[in-house]
Scaffold this motif. Structure first.
Motif, PDB file in Angstrom:
ATOM      1  N   LYS A  67       0.874  -1.128  -0.059  1.00 50.43           N
ATOM      2  CA  LYS A  67       0.100  -0.013   0.045  1.00 50.43           C
ATOM      3  C   LYS A  67       0.946   1.235   0.015  1.00 50.43           C
ATOM      4  CE  LYS A  67      -3.900  -1.889   2.656  1.00 50.43           C
ATOM      5  NZ  LYS A  67      -4.730  -1.869   3.788  1.00 50.43           N
ATOM      6  N   PHE A  68       1.786   1.234   0.657  1.00 49.08           N
ATOM      7  CA  PHE A  68       2.922   2.292   0.876  1.00 49.08           C
ATOM      8  C   PHE A  68       3.418   2.772  -0.350  1.00 49.08           C
ATOM      9  CE2 PHE A  68       7.120   3.994   1.494  1.00 49.08           C
ATOM     10  CZ  PHE A  68       6.689   5.362   2.067  1.00 49.08           C
ATOM     11  N   LEU A  69       3.977   1.696  -1.233  1.00 56.56           N
ATOM     12  CA  LEU A  69       4.611   1.749  -2.554  1.00 56.56           C
ATOM     13  C   LEU A  69       3.711   2.050  -3.478  1.00 56.56           C
ATOM     14  CD1 LEU A  69       7.066  -1.140  -2.477  1.00 56.56           C
ATOM     15  CD2 LEU A  69       7.809   1.266  -2.042  1.00 56.56           C
ATOM     16  N   MET A  70       2.340   1.763  -3.299  1.00 59.01           N
ATOM     17  CA  MET A  70       1.477   2.067  -4.566  1.00 59.01           C
ATOM     18  C   MET A  70       1.056   3.785  -4.442  1.00 59.01           C
ATOM     19  SD  MET A  70       1.219  -0.365  -6.272  1.00 59.01           S
ATOM     20  CE  MET A  70       0.099   0.257  -7.453  1.00 59.01           C
ATOM     21  N   GLN A  71       1.385   4.109  -3.345  1.00 59.11           N
ATOM     22  CA  GLN A  71       1.140   5.776  -3.185  1.00 59.11           C
ATOM     23  C   GLN A  71       2.014   6.522  -4.229  1.00 59.11           C
ATOM     24  OE1 GLN A  71      -1.077   6.978  -1.123  1.00 59.11           O
ATOM     25  NE2 GLN A  71      -1.433   4.785  -0.886  1.00 59.11           N
ATOM     26  N   PHE A  72       3.297   5.819  -4.626  1.00 61.64           N
ATOM     27  CA  PHE A  72       4.223   6.507  -5.577  1.00 61.64           C
ATOM     28  C   PHE A  72       3.858   5.862  -7.024  1.00 61.64           C
ATOM     29  CE2 PHE A  72       6.009   6.174  -1.437  1.00 61.64           C
ATOM     30  CZ  PHE A  72       6.258   7.401  -0.875  1.00 61.64           C
ATOM     31  N   SER A  73       2.916   5.290  -7.096  1.00 68.47           N
ATOM     32  CA  SER A  73       2.691   4.864  -8.565  1.00 68.47           C
ATOM     33  C   SER A  73       2.085   5.954  -9.745  1.00 68.47           C
ATOM     34  CB  SER A  73       1.662   3.695  -8.684  1.00 68.47           C
ATOM     35  OG  SER A  73       0.317   3.977  -8.182  1.00 68.47           O
ATOM     36  N   ASP A  74       1.460   7.164  -8.873  1.00 75.39           N
ATOM     37  CA  ASP A  74       1.094   7.935  -9.978  1.00 75.39           C
ATOM     38  C   ASP A  74       2.142   8.828 -10.638  1.00 75.39           C
ATOM     39  OD1 ASP A  74      -1.073   9.632 -10.934  1.00 75.39           O
ATOM     40  OD2 ASP A  74      -0.430  11.265  -9.482  1.00 75.39           O
ATOM     41  N   PHE A  75       1.794   9.115 -11.950  1.00 78.04           N
ATOM     42  CA  PHE A  75       2.939   9.842 -12.792  1.00 78.04           C
ATOM     43  C   PHE A  75       3.218  11.052 -12.409  1.00 78.04           C
ATOM     44  CE2 PHE A  75       3.713  12.104 -16.726  1.00 78.04           C
ATOM     45  CZ  PHE A  75       4.943  11.291 -17.231  1.00 78.04           C
ATOM     46  N   LEU A  76       2.482  11.757 -11.828  1.00 78.27           N
ATOM     47  CA  LEU A  76       2.881  13.080 -11.301  1.00 78.27           C
ATOM     48  C   LEU A  76       3.575  13.232 -10.224  1.00 78.27           C
ATOM     49  CD1 LEU A  76      -0.626  15.263 -11.793  1.00 78.27           C
ATOM     50  CD2 LEU A  76       1.663  15.437 -13.057  1.00 78.27           C
ATOM     51  N   ILE A  77       3.291  11.998  -9.282  1.00 80.05           N
ATOM     52  CA  ILE A  77       4.130  11.866  -8.017  1.00 80.05           C
ATOM     53  C   ILE A  77       5.752  11.433  -8.458  1.00 80.05           C
ATOM     54  CG2 ILE A  77       4.485  10.560  -5.952  1.00 80.05           C
ATOM     55  CD1 ILE A  77       2.139  12.595  -5.753  1.00 80.05           C
ATOM     56  N   ILE A  78       5.653  10.613  -9.457  1.00 81.53           N
ATOM     57  CA  ILE A  78       7.114  10.293 -10.051  1.00 81.53           C
ATOM     58  C   ILE A  78       7.678  11.844 -10.608  1.00 81.53           C
ATOM     59  CG2 ILE A  78       8.337   8.728 -11.688  1.00 81.53           C
ATOM     60  CD1 ILE A  78       6.163   6.629 -11.431  1.00 81.53           C
ATOM     61  N   ILE A  79       6.998  12.401 -11.278  1.00 82.25           N
ATOM     62  CA  ILE A  79       7.678  13.448 -11.727  1.00 82.25           C
ATOM     63  C   ILE A  79       8.179  14.577 -10.568  1.00 82.25           C
ATOM     64  CG2 ILE A  79       7.367  15.784 -13.035  1.00 82.25           C
ATOM     65  CD1 ILE A  79       5.601  14.099 -14.801  1.00 82.25           C
ATOM     66  N   LEU A  80       7.281  14.778  -9.584  1.00 85.76           N
ATOM     67  CA  LEU A  80       7.664  15.524  -8.346  1.00 85.76           C
ATOM     68  C   LEU A  80       8.766  15.192  -7.502  1.00 85.76           C
ATOM     69  CD1 LEU A  80       4.169  16.542  -6.994  1.00 85.76           C
ATOM     70  CD2 LEU A  80       5.993  17.890  -8.064  1.00 85.76           C
ATOM     71  N   LEU A  81       8.804  13.613  -7.557  1.00 88.27           N
ATOM     72  CA  LEU A  81      10.011  12.993  -6.854  1.00 88.27           C
ATOM     73  C   LEU A  81      11.281  13.124  -7.780  1.00 88.27           C
ATOM     74  CD1 LEU A  81       8.409   9.805  -5.334  1.00 88.27           C
ATOM     75  CD2 LEU A  81       9.164  11.733  -4.164  1.00 88.27           C
TER      76      LEU A  81
END
Length: 112
Positions: free
Chosen positions: A83-97
């Motif tokens: 569940k924690f790792l799935m929080q980072f699966s959004d494309f915009l979150i990856i761009i922000l990171l």
């Protein structure tokens, strides 16, 4: 990238494991019916039951053998890490990171 793969694979697995109400009714021999829109008498007749007495023990045994127990199938719970790792699966979150990592690692000139 691998987060998207896991998310897509999980969605396919969920779709294969899930059964809609139509499948359940077909498997049980009932035609699909909007039970909530029908009069009580029609539903009771369709299910071959009795409002006053319900089913007798013989009919209960027959239906239990035919349809199984009246029990919902429990889905396997997802782990906290998943569940924690799935929080980072959004494309915009990856761009922000990615942008924040780049900003923190690149040297910057300070103008005074």
């Amino acid at each position: 990238f691998f987060f998207f793969f896991f998310q897509a694979e999980d969605g396919i697995r969920d779709a294969q494991e899930s059964r809609g109400l139509g499948d359940v009714y077909k498997r049980q021999g009932y035609k699909f019916m909007n039970w909530h829109n029908k009069p009580c008498e029609e539903v009771v007749n369709e299910l071959k039951s009795n409002v006053q007495t319900g089913l007798n023990s013989h009919e209960i045994g027959i239906r239990r053998k035919k349809y199984g127990l009246n029990k919902l199938v429990q889905k396997k719970k997802k782990s906290f890490i998943y569940k924690f790792l799935m929080q980072f699966s959004d494309f915009l979150i990856i761009i922000l990171l990615t942008v924040s990592y780049t900003h923190l690692t690149l040297p910057t000139k300070r103008i005074v």
